[in-house]
Design an enzyme around this catalytic site. Structure first.
Site, short mmCIF file in Angstrom:
data_model
loop_
_atom_site.label_atom_id
_atom_site.label_comp_id
_atom_site.label_asym_id
_atom_site.label_seq_id
_atom_site.Cartn_x
_atom_site.Cartn_y
_atom_site.Cartn_z
N LYS A 140 -19.12 16.53 -5.14
CA LYS A 140 -18.52 15.61 -5.89
C LYS A 140 -19.70 14.49 -6.00
CE LYS A 140 -15.17 11.91 -5.72
NZ LYS A 140 -13.83 11.72 -5.59
N LYS A 183 -13.13 15.08 2.68
CA LYS A 183 -14.08 14.23 2.05
C LYS A 183 -14.95 13.40 2.62
CE LYS A 183 -14.27 10.47 -0.71
NZ LYS A 183 -14.02 9.33 -1.48
N ARG A 205 0.67 -1.17 -0.21
CA ARG A 205 -0.14 0.15 -0.05
C ARG A 205 0.90 1.18 -0.02
NH1 ARG A 205 -2.78 -2.81 4.05
NH2 ARG A 205 -2.06 -1.36 5.63
N GLU A 263 -19.74 14.20 -1.07
CA GLU A 263 -19.95 13.47 -2.15
C GLU A 263 -21.10 12.33 -1.75
OE1 GLU A 263 -16.73 10.74 -2.33
OE2 GLU A 263 -17.43 10.09 -4.22
#
Ligand code: 13P
Length: 367
Positions: free
Chosen positions: A243, A148, A58, A201
């Site tokens: 978004k 976000k 990762r 979002e």
């Protein structure tokens, strides 16, 4: 008197106004790179590509992405995850500092994922409000300038009355839409208080056999609910970005839609539901192929809208899979392919920047 109006002072708590950061994220036809996969999602994507999924891969994968030379020419902001906002490169530079040096504004995913919504079988609500005020302060200190939060809403055909349900199903239900819209609005208000741009979002998922029109109707309804709750919570719309999904036929729908049809349906719904005070709308890719996501965004900018008035907001991209997938396939966990993978990411970023000015062309893919 309307006591729900945003407090204008909340737009000025930091050296830089939040609404200026929002506009910077939209400047120059650039867009956002979403690399905010949770640990489990990142592991799943690595495993699906045949790559060992562990902390080391990762890190190596994200290190490769953020260090892509020239990325800042097309990417204005990158959305990180808790693990990566704390990470550093092999030579000890914080990922956040690498991004800033490249002219890319760091952001952070702050929701903690979705869980079953009680009383609404088959529906999910996004969690993460508990303790969020403190986490936002910490992320700001770590260098994040925007955040976000993603809500997911599924379109499903009504079925029978499920055991335990109190009303016939119609998905997304009013309860699911309202619960997610309220959480998005409370998150956005907390971001504003912390001096962070909020990326709000709501994602209407592509899965299903619904057509373009049904996706349009559901998307519009969801956006009305989101902006209603944002108003009730006193969020300054100038300090946020929306978004959202493009209006698309479901993945199992038998009636395909051209890029021009997707663009027209998407813009029609957004015009009806998104206030003009919102500076910009950035699209998620949601499972579209990399080239579809570029072509459809391009159609929104290239479309001849005839007598229609100009769009009140900037339209751009905040893609995850549609930017990353070609690079992930090339990289394959092999350090010797790092440069080729970075070239693939840079190519997608350039294609999408071109789409933001209506100058993307399929010929760019052959170059
Ligand atoms: P996709 O573009 O892969 O849908 O990811 C965007 C995102 O940020 C989802 O939350």
């Amino acid at each position: 008197m309307n006591t729900d109006s945003p407090n204008p002072d909340l737009l000025r708590p930091m050296p830089q106004r939040i609404d200026e950061t929002a506009r910077q994220l939209l400047a120059g036809d650039k867009g956002l790179l979403a690399i905010d996969e949770s640990t489990s999602t990142c592991n799943r994507r690595l495993a699906a590509a045949g790559i060992t999924a562990d902390a080391q891969t990762r890190w190596a994968y994200r290190d490769m992405l953020i260090a892509t030379p020239g990325l800042g020419d097309s990417i204005s902001g990158a959305i990180l995850y808790d693990e990566s906002i704390r990470a550093s490169t092999a030579d000890g530079r914080r990922f956040v500092d690498v991004l800033v040096a490249a002219g890319i504004i760091p952001g952070i995913k702050v929701d903690t994922g979705t869980t079953d919504l009680a009383g609404h079988p088959g529906e999910r609500v996004t969690e993460g409000l508990d303790g969020l005020r403190g986490r936002l302060q910490e992320y700001r200190a770590l260098g994040a300038r925007f955040a976000k939060w993603r809500a997911v809403l599924a379109i499903k055909a009504p079925g029978g009355m499920p055991a335990g349900a109190r009303r016939p199903p119609r998905l997304p239900s009013r309860g699911c839409v309202a619960a997610n819209a309220q959480a998005l609005a409370r998150y956005a208000a907390l971001c504003q208080e912390a001096g962070l741009v909020s990326i709000v979002e709501p994602e209407v998922l592509m899965d299903g056999d619904h057509g373009l029109a049904e996706c349009g109707a559901v998307t519009e309804e969801v956006l009305h609910a989101v902006f209603d709750h944002m108003h009730v919570q006193g969020v300054a719309l100038e300090a946020m970005l929306l978004k959202t999904n493009m209006v698309l036929p479901g993945t199992d729908c038998s009636a395909p839609a051209s890029p021009a049809e997707v663009a027209a349906a998407t813009i029609e719904g957004l015009r009806r539901a998104v206030p003009a005070a919102v500076p910009g709308i950035v699209f998620l890719s949601g499972g579209q192929s990399a080239t579809q996501a570029s072509a459809r965004l391009n159609a929104m900018h290239a479309g001849d809208r005839g007598a229609a008035p100009p769009l009140p907001w900037t339209l751009s991209f905040s893609y995850g899979r549609a930017l990353q997938e070609p690079a992930l396939g090339i990289w394959h966990g092999d350090a010797s392919r790092r440069g080729a993978a970075q070239a693939a990411l840079l190519h997608r970023a350039r294609c999408n920047r071109a789409a933001c000015s209506g100058s993307y062309d399929a010929a760019m893919e052959a170059a």
